[in-house]
Write a protein that holds these residues in place. Structure first.
Motif, PDB file in Angstrom:
ATOM      1  N   GLU A  15       0.891  -0.862   0.512  1.00  0.00           N
ATOM      2  CA  GLU A  15       0.212   0.331  -0.405  1.00  0.00           C
ATOM      3  C   GLU A  15       0.594   1.548  -0.012  1.00  0.00           C
ATOM      4  N   ILE A  16       0.543   2.383  -0.612  1.00  0.00           N
ATOM      5  CA  ILE A  16       1.560   3.248  -1.209  1.00  0.00           C
ATOM      6  C   ILE A  16       0.595   4.773  -0.737  1.00  0.00           C
ATOM      7  N   ASP A  17       1.043   5.790  -0.502  1.00  0.00           N
ATOM      8  CA  ASP A  17       0.294   7.206  -0.687  1.00  0.00           C
ATOM      9  C   ASP A  17       1.520   8.361  -1.371  1.00  0.00           C
ATOM     10  N   ALA A  18       0.024   7.791  -2.454  1.00  0.00           N
ATOM     11  CA  ALA A  18       0.669   8.523  -3.544  1.00  0.00           C
ATOM     12  C   ALA A  18       0.369  10.248  -3.051  1.00  0.00           C
ATOM     13  N   ALA A  19       0.357  10.916  -1.729  1.00  0.00           N
ATOM     14  CA  ALA A  19       0.463  11.783  -1.307  1.00  0.00           C
ATOM     15  C   ALA A  19       1.902  12.484  -0.823  1.00  0.00           C
ATOM     16  N   SER A  20       2.517  11.303  -0.057  1.00  0.00           N
ATOM     17  CA  SER A  20       3.580  11.910   0.104  1.00  0.00           C
ATOM     18  C   SER A  20       4.661  10.781  -0.830  1.00  0.00           C
ATOM     19  N   ASN A  21       4.519  10.124  -1.788  1.00  0.00           N
ATOM     20  CA  ASN A  21       5.307   9.486  -2.114  1.00  0.00           C
ATOM     21  C   ASN A  21       4.605   9.689  -3.813  1.00  0.00           C
ATOM     22  N   ASN A  22       4.465  11.094  -4.409  1.00  0.00           N
ATOM     23  CA  ASN A  22       4.541  11.409  -6.060  1.00  0.00           C
ATOM     24  C   ASN A  22       4.926  11.630  -6.451  1.00  0.00           C
ATOM     25  N   GLY A  23       6.098  11.286  -6.628  1.00  0.00           N
ATOM     26  CA  GLY A  23       7.980  11.531  -7.257  1.00  0.00           C
ATOM     27  C   GLY A  23       8.054  10.665  -8.616  1.00  0.00           C
ATOM     28  N   VAL A  24       9.212  10.576  -9.289  1.00  0.00           N
ATOM     29  CA  VAL A  24       8.672   9.689 -10.188  1.00  0.00           C
ATOM     30  C   VAL A  24       9.271   8.744  -9.816  1.00  0.00           C
ATOM     31  N   ASP A  25      11.170   8.684  -8.595  1.00  0.00           N
ATOM     32  CA  ASP A  25      11.444   8.112  -7.721  1.00  0.00           C
ATOM     33  C   ASP A  25      10.666   6.420  -7.403  1.00  0.00           C
ATOM     34  N   GLU A  26       9.549   7.363  -7.292  1.00  0.00           N
ATOM     35  CA  GLU A  26       8.687   6.105  -6.255  1.00  0.00           C
ATOM     36  C   GLU A  26       8.446   5.500  -6.804  1.00  0.00           C
ATOM     37  N   ILE A  27       8.049   5.987  -8.348  1.00  0.00           N
ATOM     38  CA  ILE A  27       7.426   5.735  -9.062  1.00  0.00           C
ATOM     39  C   ILE A  27       8.237   3.874  -9.934  1.00  0.00           C
ATOM     40  N   ARG A  28       8.779   4.656 -10.592  1.00  0.00           N
ATOM     41  CA  ARG A  28      10.431   3.886 -10.771  1.00  0.00           C
ATOM     42  C   ARG A  28      10.711   2.541  -9.749  1.00  0.00           C
ATOM     43  N   ASN A  29      10.753   2.747  -8.692  1.00  0.00           N
ATOM     44  CA  ASN A  29      10.550   1.800  -7.731  1.00  0.00           C
ATOM     45  C   ASN A  29       9.829   0.744  -7.733  1.00  0.00           C
TER      46      ASN A  29
END
Length: 603
Positions: free
Chosen positions: A79-93
């Motif tokens: 489960e990922i909170d996009a409000a605090s993990n909204n950058g390109v790096d998080e999505i690449r991970n």
């Protein structure tokens, strides 16, 4: 164990536990049983309607995991909170880890909450993986604002729109929880909580938690009203009864009593909308009523207000609700709303009517059909219409009223009624002396010709402070007026409604207080009162004159102030006799030529 909020303790663990979303839960259950689940889902809808809960239930059931298992202990449900993990790096991970096989379960499930918070670059990084993920990877996106998600993402998902949960379902769910908790409750209290939750089960359980903590032993309607900030139905019915009768003063007092009880302005407007909606539906669909008021009370109020006026009130309430979101002066907006609701549906005078009725009376303004008993007090040089015959030796009468009165009889009647007439006449003259306002285009031109921007700026800045010196009723009255032009000697006030302008022009007490307050604030205290529509027209006309090079020579002191409207007094004897307040000049001349004994006055 530490205390947990009710919405966490009673979070649904299976699709059968979820309420209010039967279509969605049945569709997902069927897809899981048929082994026809998609690779990407989008759960959208208002807050607290079960989006994240449904995502967690789906993740467990598609993997065949027991409902009692905590999903946080399952490494394959991320489960990922996009409000605090909204950058390109998080999505690449996420994209890189998706290539690895699940550790324990059959599928690796990514739940991205508040997905609309992702940046544009993050959405672009997610596109390819979302369209063609590995066979053992599924994505569930949850959002309250699907309109912010790019169309390229939407087209790659199966979309499920969660709806607001109806009040009856929320009440039933809360009642079941309270029964399990062994807490007593009033059904009306649950109705108030469900209404305040606005279709969100999580909000309802959070409010219920607060009400239980506030009352401790029982969930009562009084506790629910205190916690939610809602207004009692009795107070709302009283308020609407007063505004429907046009009783603005008492409606304002009721409003301030409600606000002094600590009621929230937004909640108050929402409660009014809810009650007005029930009033509208009472004679049509009484089974849809949500309020605790009886159908009889609602029907009675519906007959008093009327469906057309209800619609006008609804629009005013909606505008105020939007305005309250952008202001800190909620009390002022609610006072203005009260005045508007009192006027809603009433016949508003046109600007031309106000000008005609309030401008100094001249012979061309007099109506031929106007009865003599309703003649307003005007200047001495105004004469009676020349169409009326001056001399008649044969008086005419009807069955009930002496339409022709011989002069000696008239003199006697006037002598008998002098005591009756003297008091209202003196009061009328006193009111005329107190009235100081002017109106009309010439008065506006007189101010604009010598207008000063500095004076207007000062008046505009001091206007809120100046209004505070008046009582509640007049504060609300002045809220719909504002300075639009000023010179060193006068201020032009524009009113939103012509009807209120007409009232202000005849309100001597208001004008006296205004003059006093303007003087104390070192502002010009001569008053020019007009409507907002008149101001737009007069200003445009003034600008047009300036462009043509024409000079404005009119002076404000040359324009007379508005006169008071006073009805004449009638006297009842054997028959009703109409007595005028003043003998016209032309009649005096005829009496002096022919004698009072000969001249007969005929209406």
């Amino acid at each position: 164990m530490a205390y947990q909020a009710l919405y966490r303790v009673y979070r649904p663990r299976t699709f059968d536990d979820m309420v209010g979303q039967e279509v969605i839960t049945q569709t997902l259950k069927n897809a899981i049983e048929a082994h026809q689940t998609g690779h990407a889902y989008l759960f959208s809808g208002p807050r607290g309607t079960g989006k994240t809960s449904a995502a967690k239930i789906f993740a467990r059931e598609v993997n065949g995991i027991s409902p009692d298992t905590d999903e946080t202990q399952i490494p394959d449900i991320i489960e990922i909170d996009a409000a605090s993990n909204n950058g390109v790096d998080e999505i690449r991970n996420i994209r890189d880890s998706a290539n690895y096989a699940p550790i324990e379960a059959q599928y690796k499930i990514y739940i991205i909450d508040e997905v609309h918070m992702l940046s544009t670059g993050a959405f672009n990084a997610l596109l390819k993986t979302l369209e063609e993920p590995p066979a053992n990877v599924k994505f569930i996106l949850a959002t309250t604002e699907p309109q912010k998600i790019p169309a390229t993402i939407l087209s790659r998902t199966q979309r499920f729109d969660f709806k607001r949960i109806d009040d009856v379902t929320i009440q039933t769910r809360m009642a079941a929880i309270l029964d399990k908790q062994s807490v007593a409750y009033d059904q009306d209290a649950l109705r108030v909580i469900a209404n305040a939750a606005e279709g969100g089960m999580r909000d309802a359980l959070s409010i219920l938690d607060q009400v239980i903590a506030y009352g401790s032993d029982k969930v009562t309607i009084d506790d629910a009203l205190q916690v939610t900030g809602a207004t009692t139905t009795e107070a709302l019915l009283m308020f609407f009864g007063q505004v429907s009768d046009g009783d603005t003063r008492n409606a304002l007092q009721t409003l301030h009593t409600i606000l002094l009880d600590g009621k929230d302005a937004q909640r108050f407007v929402a409660d009014m909308i809810g009650l007005l909606r029930d009033v509208m539906l009472a004679p049509i669909a009484p089974n849809l009523i949500k309020t605790t008021a009886s159908v009889e009370e609602l029907n009675k109020l519906n007959q008093k207000i009327g469906q057309k006026r209800i619609q006008i009130m609804m629009l005013e309430l909606d505008e105020t609700q939007k305005a309250l979101l952008q202001t800190m002066q909620s009390d002022v907006y609610l006072e203005l709303l009260t005045v508007k609701l009192s006027l809603a549906g009433s016949e508003i005078l046109s600007s031309s009517d106000v000008k005609q009725s309030q401008s100094p009376v001249t012979p061309k303004n007099l109506s031929k059909s106007q009865p003599s008993v309703a003649t307003p007090i005007v200047d001495d040089d105004i004469q009676a219409p020349t169409e009326a015959p001056l001399i008649s030796n044969t008086p005419t009468t009807n069955n009930n009223t002496h339409s022709a009165i011989q002069q000696p009889q008239q003199t006697a009647v006037q002598q008998q009624t002098s005591d009756v007439n003297s008091e209202p006449i003196s009061q009328a003259k006193s009111e005329i002396n107190k009235l100081s306002a002017r109106t009309g285009q010439e008065a506006v031109f007189a101010v604009l010709s010598v207008a000063r921007r500095e004076t207007l700026t000062k008046a505009t800045q001091l206007w809120p402070e100046l209004k505070q010196q008046f009582d509640v009723a007049k504060q609300a009255f002045l809220t719909i007026a504002k300075p639009v032009a000023a010179s060193d000697e006068a201020i032009v006030l524009a009113f939103d409604y012509p009807a209120l302008l007409a009232e202000a022009l005849q309100d001597s007490e208001l004008q006296v207080q205004l003059v006093q307050q303007l003087s104390e604030h070192n502002l010009p205290f001569s008053l020019v009162l007009i409507s907002k529509d008149e101001w737009k027209t007069d200003r445009a006309a003034y600008v047009s004159l300036l462009r043509t090079g024409e000079k404005i020579t009119v002076k404000l002191n040359d324009i007379p102030v508005v006169k008071a409207n006073v009805e004449a007094v009638t006297v009842d004897q054997d028959d009703t006799i109409a007595v005028t307040n003043d003998t016209p000049e032309i009649v005096k001349q005829a009496q002096s030529l022919f004698g009072e004994d000969i001249v007969n006055i005929v209406d």
